[in-house]
Design a protein around this motif. Sequence first.
Motif, PDB file in Angstrom:
ATOM      1  N   ILE A 122      46.869   8.639 -15.904  1.00  0.00           N
ATOM      2  CA  ILE A 122      45.476   8.074 -15.718  1.00  0.00           C
ATOM      3  C   ILE A 122      44.768   7.559 -16.837  1.00  0.00           C
ATOM      4  CG2 ILE A 122      43.105   8.893 -14.673  1.00  0.00           C
ATOM      5  CD1 ILE A 122      44.695  11.253 -13.125  1.00  0.00           C
ATOM      6  N   ASN A 123      44.480   6.411 -16.752  1.00  0.00           N
ATOM      7  CA  ASN A 123      43.889   5.747 -17.747  1.00  0.00           C
ATOM      8  C   ASN A 123      42.407   6.179 -18.089  1.00  0.00           C
ATOM      9  OD1 ASN A 123      46.144   4.118 -18.338  1.00  0.00           O
ATOM     10  ND2 ASN A 123      45.511   2.541 -17.508  1.00  0.00           N
ATOM     11  N   CYS A 124      41.787   6.250 -19.528  1.00  0.00           N
ATOM     12  CA  CYS A 124      40.595   6.512 -19.724  1.00  0.00           C
ATOM     13  C   CYS A 124      40.480   5.721 -20.858  1.00  0.00           C
ATOM     14  CB  CYS A 124      40.247   7.929 -19.918  1.00  0.00           C
ATOM     15  SG  CYS A 124      38.867   8.515 -20.568  1.00  0.00           S
ATOM     16  N   THR A 125      39.264   4.924 -21.194  1.00  0.00           N
ATOM     17  CA  THR A 125      38.826   4.259 -22.482  1.00  0.00           C
ATOM     18  C   THR A 125      37.330   4.842 -22.360  1.00  0.00           C
ATOM     19  OG1 THR A 125      38.224   2.379 -20.979  1.00  0.00           O
ATOM     20  CG2 THR A 125      40.291   2.434 -22.187  1.00  0.00           C
ATOM     21  N   TYR A 126      36.902   4.680 -23.802  1.00  0.00           N
ATOM     22  CA  TYR A 126      35.653   5.075 -23.960  1.00  0.00           C
ATOM     23  C   TYR A 126      35.016   4.107 -24.924  1.00  0.00           C
ATOM     24  CZ  TYR A 126      37.170   7.031 -28.454  1.00  0.00           C
ATOM     25  OH  TYR A 126      37.767   6.818 -29.599  1.00  0.00           O
ATOM     26  N   THR A 139      46.465  11.791 -25.767  1.00  0.00           N
ATOM     27  CA  THR A 139      46.289  11.505 -27.340  1.00  0.00           C
ATOM     28  C   THR A 139      45.043  10.760 -27.568  1.00  0.00           C
ATOM     29  OG1 THR A 139      48.793  11.756 -27.583  1.00  0.00           O
ATOM     30  CG2 THR A 139      47.467  10.664 -29.326  1.00  0.00           C
ATOM     31  N   TYR A 140      44.420  11.257 -28.395  1.00  0.00           N
ATOM     32  CA  TYR A 140      42.961  10.637 -28.890  1.00  0.00           C
ATOM     33  C   TYR A 140      43.409   9.276 -29.675  1.00  0.00           C
ATOM     34  CZ  TYR A 140      38.153  10.618 -31.060  1.00  0.00           C
ATOM     35  OH  TYR A 140      36.915  10.370 -31.233  1.00  0.00           O
ATOM     36  N   THR A 165      42.565   2.143 -30.149  1.00  0.00           N
ATOM     37  CA  THR A 165      42.225   1.533 -28.474  1.00  0.00           C
ATOM     38  C   THR A 165      41.042   2.087 -27.924  1.00  0.00           C
ATOM     39  OG1 THR A 165      44.019   3.127 -28.014  1.00  0.00           O
ATOM     40  CG2 THR A 165      44.865   0.752 -28.437  1.00  0.00           C
ATOM     41  N   THR A 166      40.577   2.995 -28.490  1.00  0.00           N
ATOM     42  CA  THR A 166      39.357   3.707 -27.936  1.00  0.00           C
ATOM     43  C   THR A 166      39.946   4.303 -26.517  1.00  0.00           C
ATOM     44  OG1 THR A 166      38.248   2.000 -26.699  1.00  0.00           O
ATOM     45  CG2 THR A 166      37.495   2.833 -29.082  1.00  0.00           C
ATOM     46  N   SER A 167      41.117   4.977 -26.559  1.00  0.00           N
ATOM     47  CA  SER A 167      41.544   5.550 -25.131  1.00  0.00           C
ATOM     48  C   SER A 167      42.032   7.103 -25.433  1.00  0.00           C
ATOM     49  CB  SER A 167      42.704   4.647 -24.857  1.00  0.00           C
ATOM     50  OG  SER A 167      43.496   4.719 -25.800  1.00  0.00           O
TER      51      SER A 167
END
Lengths: 112, 114
Positions: free
Chosen positions: B21-25, B65-66, B70-72
Motif C-alpha cells: 500500500i503506497n503512501c507519500t507525504y 521503511t521511512y 522519495t518522501t514515502s
Amino acid sequence: DAGVIQSPRHEVTEMGQEVTLRCKPISGHDYLFWYRQTMMRGLELLIYFNNNVPIDDSGMPEDRFSAKMPNASFSTLKIQPSEPRDSAVYFCASSPETGELFFGEGSRLTVL
Amino acid sequence: GDSVTQMEGPVTLSEEAFLTINCTYTATGYPSLFWYVQYPGEGLQLLLKATKADDKGSNKGFEATYRKETTSFHLEKGSVQVSDSAVYFCALGPRAGGGNKLTFGTGTQLKVEL
C-alpha cells in the motif's frame, strides 16, 4: 490500562436534540483528540487538548459543536442542536509525548 | 501544509499474496511516520511507526521503511491473511514534543479473499 473509554457506543436521537459524547483518556497521556469519521469526508480532526487546554479547535464545524476537558481524566463533545448531517462515528484518542495516538472504539451517532 | 497521499482502494488480494500500500507525504522538517489499522466496527490501532530516515517499522508481519529521498512510507506484507482485511491509514506527525497532531491519509481498504 483499560485504554481510551468512550460512551455511549451508539446514540440515536432526533434532530434538534442535544448530544453529549464522553471520553476517558489513558492515564498519564497529555494530549486528547476528538475526531469524526464519515464515508464522505473520512477522518477529520475536530479539536485537541494538551494538559486539559484546547490547543486547536479549527476543525470544529460550527458553533453547534463544543468540547471541554475539565480534568485530565474526562472530556466531552457536545452538539446542540444536532442535525442529520452530524451523523458519524466520533472517536476520542489520547497520546503521550512520544506521539502515538491511542483511539477509543468510537461513538456512532445517528441523528434522525 | 503537511499532507499524506495514499493509494485508493479497495485493494483485493487472495490469501498469501504480497501486499503493498503506497503512501507519500509532504511535510516540513523531519516528521514521524505511522501506519494505523482499523478493523470493522473498531477504532484505529497503531500498526507500526518510524521516527527518522531509513528507519524500518515492523509489526505482525507488516513492514514500512521511512524513505526521505522519495518522501514515502509504503506498507508491505509478504503473505496476507483473511484476518488482515481492514482499512489502513498512513499518517505523519511531529517529533516528540511537537504537539502530537497527526495528519492522516484517506485510508486504503484491504480485502483478502480465500
